[in-house]
Scaffold this active site. Structure first.
Site, PDB file in Angstrom:
ATOM      1  N   LEU A  18      19.011 -39.783 101.808  1.00 33.78           N
ATOM      2  CA  LEU A  18      18.393 -40.886 101.066  1.00 33.78           C
ATOM      3  C   LEU A  18      16.875 -40.778 101.010  1.00 33.78           C
ATOM      4  O   LEU A  18      16.206 -41.580 100.365  1.00 33.78           O
ATOM      5  CB  LEU A  18      18.765 -42.229 101.702  1.00 33.78           C
ATOM      6  CG  LEU A  18      20.233 -42.631 101.616  1.00 33.78           C
ATOM      7  CD1 LEU A  18      20.451 -43.978 102.284  1.00 33.78           C
ATOM      8  CD2 LEU A  18      20.691 -42.685 100.169  1.00 33.78           C
ATOM      9  N   LYS A  20      14.838 -40.294 104.018  1.00 31.81           N
ATOM     10  CA  LYS A  20      14.149 -40.822 105.228  1.00 31.81           C
ATOM     11  C   LYS A  20      12.866 -40.053 105.485  1.00 31.81           C
ATOM     12  O   LYS A  20      11.861 -40.610 105.899  1.00 31.81           O
ATOM     13  CB  LYS A  20      15.046 -40.632 106.458  1.00 31.81           C
ATOM     14  CG  LYS A  20      16.005 -41.751 106.707  1.00 31.81           C
ATOM     15  CD  LYS A  20      16.482 -41.755 108.151  1.00 31.81           C
ATOM     16  CE  LYS A  20      17.078 -40.466 108.633  1.00 31.81           C
ATOM     17  NZ  LYS A  20      18.457 -40.212 108.210  1.00 31.81           N
ATOM     18  N   ASP A  74      12.112 -31.250 107.333  1.00 25.01           N
ATOM     19  CA  ASP A  74      11.283 -32.462 107.245  1.00 25.01           C
ATOM     20  C   ASP A  74       9.886 -32.236 107.831  1.00 25.01           C
ATOM     21  O   ASP A  74       8.919 -32.859 107.392  1.00 25.01           O
ATOM     22  CB  ASP A  74      11.950 -33.635 107.981  1.00 25.01           C
ATOM     23  CG  ASP A  74      12.948 -34.342 107.075  1.00 25.01           C
ATOM     24  OD1 ASP A  74      12.635 -34.519 105.884  1.00 25.01           O
ATOM     25  OD2 ASP A  74      14.040 -34.695 107.556  1.00 25.01           O
ATOM     26  N   GLU A 165      11.031 -40.244 113.040  1.00 22.93           N
ATOM     27  CA  GLU A 165      12.211 -40.324 112.168  1.00 22.93           C
ATOM     28  C   GLU A 165      13.430 -39.880 112.953  1.00 22.93           C
ATOM     29  O   GLU A 165      13.447 -38.781 113.519  1.00 22.93           O
ATOM     30  CB  GLU A 165      12.002 -39.394 110.959  1.00 22.93           C
ATOM     31  CG  GLU A 165      13.227 -39.286 110.074  1.00 22.93           C
ATOM     32  CD  GLU A 165      13.054 -38.249 108.950  1.00 22.93           C
ATOM     33  OE1 GLU A 165      11.938 -37.722 108.782  1.00 22.93           O
ATOM     34  OE2 GLU A 165      14.051 -37.964 108.274  1.00 22.93           O
ATOM     35  N   THR A 213      24.346 -54.753  97.479  1.00 20.77           N
ATOM     36  CA  THR A 213      23.663 -54.904  98.773  1.00 20.77           C
ATOM     37  C   THR A 213      24.590 -54.691  99.968  1.00 20.77           C
ATOM     38  O   THR A 213      24.138 -54.602 101.106  1.00 20.77           O
ATOM     39  CB  THR A 213      23.053 -56.319  98.915  1.00 20.77           C
ATOM     40  OG1 THR A 213      24.122 -57.260  98.940  1.00 20.77           O
ATOM     41  CG2 THR A 213      22.110 -56.625  97.768  1.00 20.77           C
ATOM     42  N   PRO A 215      26.451 -52.199 101.223  1.00 19.04           N
ATOM     43  CA  PRO A 215      26.240 -51.077 102.152  1.00 19.04           C
ATOM     44  C   PRO A 215      25.052 -51.325 103.091  1.00 19.04           C
ATOM     45  O   PRO A 215      25.112 -51.004 104.280  1.00 19.04           O
ATOM     46  CB  PRO A 215      25.976 -49.886 101.219  1.00 19.04           C
ATOM     47  CG  PRO A 215      26.597 -50.254  99.915  1.00 19.04           C
ATOM     48  CD  PRO A 215      26.463 -51.750  99.815  1.00 19.04           C
ATOM     49  N   CYS A 406       8.108 -11.491 103.236  1.00 21.54           N
ATOM     50  CA  CYS A 406       8.873 -11.051 104.395  1.00 21.54           C
ATOM     51  C   CYS A 406       9.963 -10.054 103.980  1.00 21.54           C
ATOM     52  O   CYS A 406       9.676  -8.880 103.805  1.00 21.54           O
ATOM     53  CB  CYS A 406       9.409 -12.258 105.162  1.00 21.54           C
ATOM     54  SG  CYS A 406       9.784 -11.876 106.876  1.00 21.54           S
ATOM     55  N   GLN A 410       9.470  -6.200 102.751  1.00 19.31           N
ATOM     56  CA  GLN A 410      10.162  -5.047 103.343  1.00 19.31           C
ATOM     57  C   GLN A 410      10.951  -4.284 102.277  1.00 19.31           C
ATOM     58  O   GLN A 410      10.901  -3.048 102.207  1.00 19.31           O
ATOM     59  CB  GLN A 410      11.101  -5.515 104.461  1.00 19.31           C
ATOM     60  CG  GLN A 410      10.362  -6.168 105.628  1.00 19.31           C
ATOM     61  CD  GLN A 410      11.289  -6.807 106.649  1.00 19.31           C
ATOM     62  OE1 GLN A 410      12.512  -6.863 106.469  1.00 19.31           O
ATOM     63  NE2 GLN A 410      10.720  -7.316 107.740  1.00 19.31           N
ATOM     64  N   HIS A 533       4.763 -15.537 106.091  1.00 24.55           N
ATOM     65  CA  HIS A 533       5.309 -16.576 105.207  1.00 24.55           C
ATOM     66  C   HIS A 533       4.194 -17.489 104.725  1.00 24.55           C
ATOM     67  O   HIS A 533       3.942 -18.532 105.327  1.00 24.55           O
ATOM     68  CB  HIS A 533       6.374 -17.397 105.945  1.00 24.55           C
ATOM     69  CG  HIS A 533       7.655 -16.659 106.124  1.00 24.55           C
ATOM     70  ND1 HIS A 533       8.650 -16.660 105.180  1.00 24.55           N
ATOM     71  CD2 HIS A 533       8.090 -15.869 107.130  1.00 24.55           C
ATOM     72  CE1 HIS A 533       9.658 -15.906 105.596  1.00 24.55           C
ATOM     73  NE2 HIS A 533       9.342 -15.413 106.772  1.00 24.55           N
ATOM     74  N   GLU A 535       4.129 -19.502 102.359  1.00 25.19           N
ATOM     75  CA  GLU A 535       4.568 -20.801 101.824  1.00 25.19           C
ATOM     76  C   GLU A 535       4.375 -21.949 102.823  1.00 25.19           C
ATOM     77  O   GLU A 535       4.203 -23.092 102.424  1.00 25.19           O
ATOM     78  CB  GLU A 535       6.040 -20.733 101.381  1.00 25.19           C
ATOM     79  CG  GLU A 535       7.090 -20.563 102.473  1.00 25.19           C
ATOM     80  CD  GLU A 535       7.391 -19.108 102.832  1.00 25.19           C
ATOM     81  OE1 GLU A 535       6.497 -18.259 102.674  1.00 25.19           O
ATOM     82  OE2 GLU A 535       8.526 -18.832 103.289  1.00 25.19           O
TER      83      GLU A 535
END
Ligand code: GLN
Length: 572
Positions: A18, A20, A74, A165, A213, A215, A406, A410, A533, A535
């Protein structure tokens, strides 16, 4: 006496996925924009010690921290939202907690007590969270960043706010000890220092179009059953929550309507902080924490808004990138790579369209000719490796901008060995242990490693870049950089002289020249392989340099193509 930290605990209800993580990151961002020292923690109640051994197609990417943690993805969201490094201690799992308790029991530290979930496991959970909050963990990652790239290791400065979290969904057996520990912390730290945010779902049924509402009611009941009354409800929904629905949720969950927050679909997750801010979350947080007189932070907001705008309105003339790899069936398996491409595109006002191509399905590379750039991300194992080697050769022979990360680095060296040096059957010993030409081989220090978990070459390492190379230019003239790694194999030193002789440039090295870190082909418009890496260091507004250079090259290639087709059209 230690000044109290303020804790915000984020729990989840109804189902997973969802957002979080986005809610957590967004609340942290709002506090950071208010000039507060803040950091985030992710609890993963699963039994793995860390995410390192988990399949990225099932669980999303393994995010690598500066200090070599193999973490839940996360943590990457937190780093990107806050532009702040998060250390591995901020990803707490069941295995880590139990391992500490069991080790202490074996050392006899419980002095004859019967060791139990409450209090021993819950105490260890609280100890870990407090070690971060109260700065016992010196590498705690707090910093008032948003001002540069890759900063935010604030040394021993303590956070004022820690957003924690808790993964999973309330009602899961695995998360119970964690929720119990968080419940206890509210009492122990004092109610003015602890808030709970519960993330739920308000689904809309197509037939009636009404937001439901029930849930949310049920999941809050479940939460209250274990003694936690949320202070805020963050309800995921397709369109903004109506006032009536907010009131209904408020009544059933014992929260004021103002503290029922609509987390509706947005064009970009980066817009969620603004969305929450507009609903008054900050005033409510300050009031509940008893904090008054917050600073004027217009300049922070101006900077952040400019970044969000650059990401949400990246201009026209998209660049199309083929991402060729093994784990491409789930967008989340390369989430940091996807973000890094978008950061780079936004910095030159160009949207980046990414096509994920399963390397196993590649039989004829000519289908790749329509792309402005080809990126091969990290990967492990044999499956799909031949398709990647062919892709690396195709990009090189057809002058298509190429960035290999990576595994992609190679396999680019292997492709070069096969087609330029004529080394038939050249390979990595990871893929073919009996290859006659092991251009890529196990790191020497890995030869006696038998455990799979946490045993790769991990985390940030210093890299030296040679003068007069493309890499030097790409990294703004820097002779030294520091980048995150996650690998077990490397370019085999035996093959380096022959590869160099035929025109491959190894423009960066680490560990006193023992390890090759960057490969480039100077005759090519942009051909770069990196052992690290990049990124994981890319942030909105601060694209990582190799991505920025790759996307620039791809943009030039796209423009060249548009120019030549226009010219061709004119002639016809
Ligand atoms: N499988 C390769 C290695 O272990 C590459 C790893 C990666 O791409 N992260 O060295």
């Amino acid at each position: 006496m230690q000044s109290a930290a303020k804790f915000i605990f984020v729990t989840g209800g109804v189902m997973s996925g969802l957002g979080k993580g986005v809610t957590t990151s967004s609340i942290a961002k709002l506090l950071q924009l208010a000039d507060q020292r803040v950091s985030c923690v992710k609890i993963d109640p699963y039994l793995n010690y860390d995410a390192g051994t988990m399949n990225p197609v099932a669980h999303g990417e393994v995010f690598v921290t500066e200090d070599g943690g193999e973490c839940d993805m996360d943590i990457g969201n937190y780093e990107r939202f806050l532009n702040q490094n998060i250390p591995k201690s901020h990803n707490i799992t069941t295995a880590q907690v139990y391992a500490s308790v069991i080790d202490a029991e074996r050392r006899g530290e419980y002095l004859g007590a019967c060791v139990q979930i409450i209090p021993h496991i819950t105490d260890e959970i609280k100890r870990r969270i407090r070690a971060i909050a109260y700065g016992e963990d010196k590498n705690n990652g707090f910093g008032d960043s948003d001002r540069g790239n890759g900063n935010g290791n604030g040394g021993d400065s303590k956070p004022r706010f820690l957003i924690v979290e808790c993964g999973g969904t309330v009602g899961d057996i695995e998360s119970l000890p964690f929720l119990e520990a968080l419940r206890q912390m509210r009492i122990e730290e004092g109610p003015h220092n602890v808030l709970f945010v519960h993330v739920t779902l308000a689904p809309e049924l197509d037939v009636v179009g009404e937001q439901k509402t029930k849930p949310t009611q049920h999941s809050v009941q479940e939460l209250r059953r274990i003694g936690i009354q949320p202070d805020f409800i963050a309800a995921r929904c397709a369109s903004p929550l109506g006032d009536k629905i907010k009131q209904k949720i408020a009544m059933f969950t014992n929260v004021t309507p103002q503290d029922v927050l609509s987390c509706h679909d947005a064009g970009s997750i980066l817009q969620v902080p603004q969305m929450l801010h507009e609903q008054g979350i900050m005033d409510s947080i300050y009031t509940k924490f008893g904090i008054f007189g917050m600073l004027n932070t217009y300049s922070n907001w101006d900077r952040w808004n400019a970044t969000v705008k650059s990401m949400t309105h990246p201009g026209k003339d998209p660049i199309s990138i083929a991402m060729v790899g093994k784990y491409v069936t789930l967008a989340d398996s390369y989430v940091s790579v996807n973000h890094a491409l978008k950061h780079a595109g936004a910095s030159i006002s160009r949207p980046v369209n990414i096509d994920w191509i399963d390397s196993e399905s590649i039989t004829d590379c000519s289908a790749l000719s329509k792309y402005d750039g080809i990126l091969v991300p990290g990967g492990f194992g044999t499956r799909g490796s031949e398709g990647i080697i062919d892709t690396a050769t195709y990009a090189r022979q057809n002058d298509i901008p190429y960035l290999g990360i990576c595994f992609g680095f190679q396999l680019a060296a292997i492709a070069f060995g096969r087609s330029v040096l004529g080394l038939e059957g050249a390979n990595s010993t990871e893929i073919d242990p009996d290859t006659p030409h092991p251009v890529v081989d196990l790191l020497p220090e890995q030869k006696n490693v038998s455990e799979m978990g946490g045993s790769l070459r991990l985390g940030s390492n210093a890299i030296s870049i040679s003068e007069g190379t493309m890499a030097r230019k790409v990294y703004g003239g820097a002779a030294q950089i520091s980048k995150r790694h996650r690998h077990r194999y490397e370019i085999n030193a035996e093959f380096i002289p022959a590869l160099r002789e035929k025109g491959a440039i190894f423009s960066a090295e680490s560990d006193s020249g023992r390890r090759m870190e960057i490969l480039e082909i100077p005759s090519h418009r942009f051909y770069m392989g990196v052992q690290f890496h990049p990124e994981f260091n890319s942030r909105p507004g601060f694209p990582e340099e190799s991505f920025a250079a790759f996307v620039r090259a791809a943009a030039e290639s796209a423009d060249g193509r548009a120019g030549s087709s226009a010219a061709g059209g004119g002639a016809a």
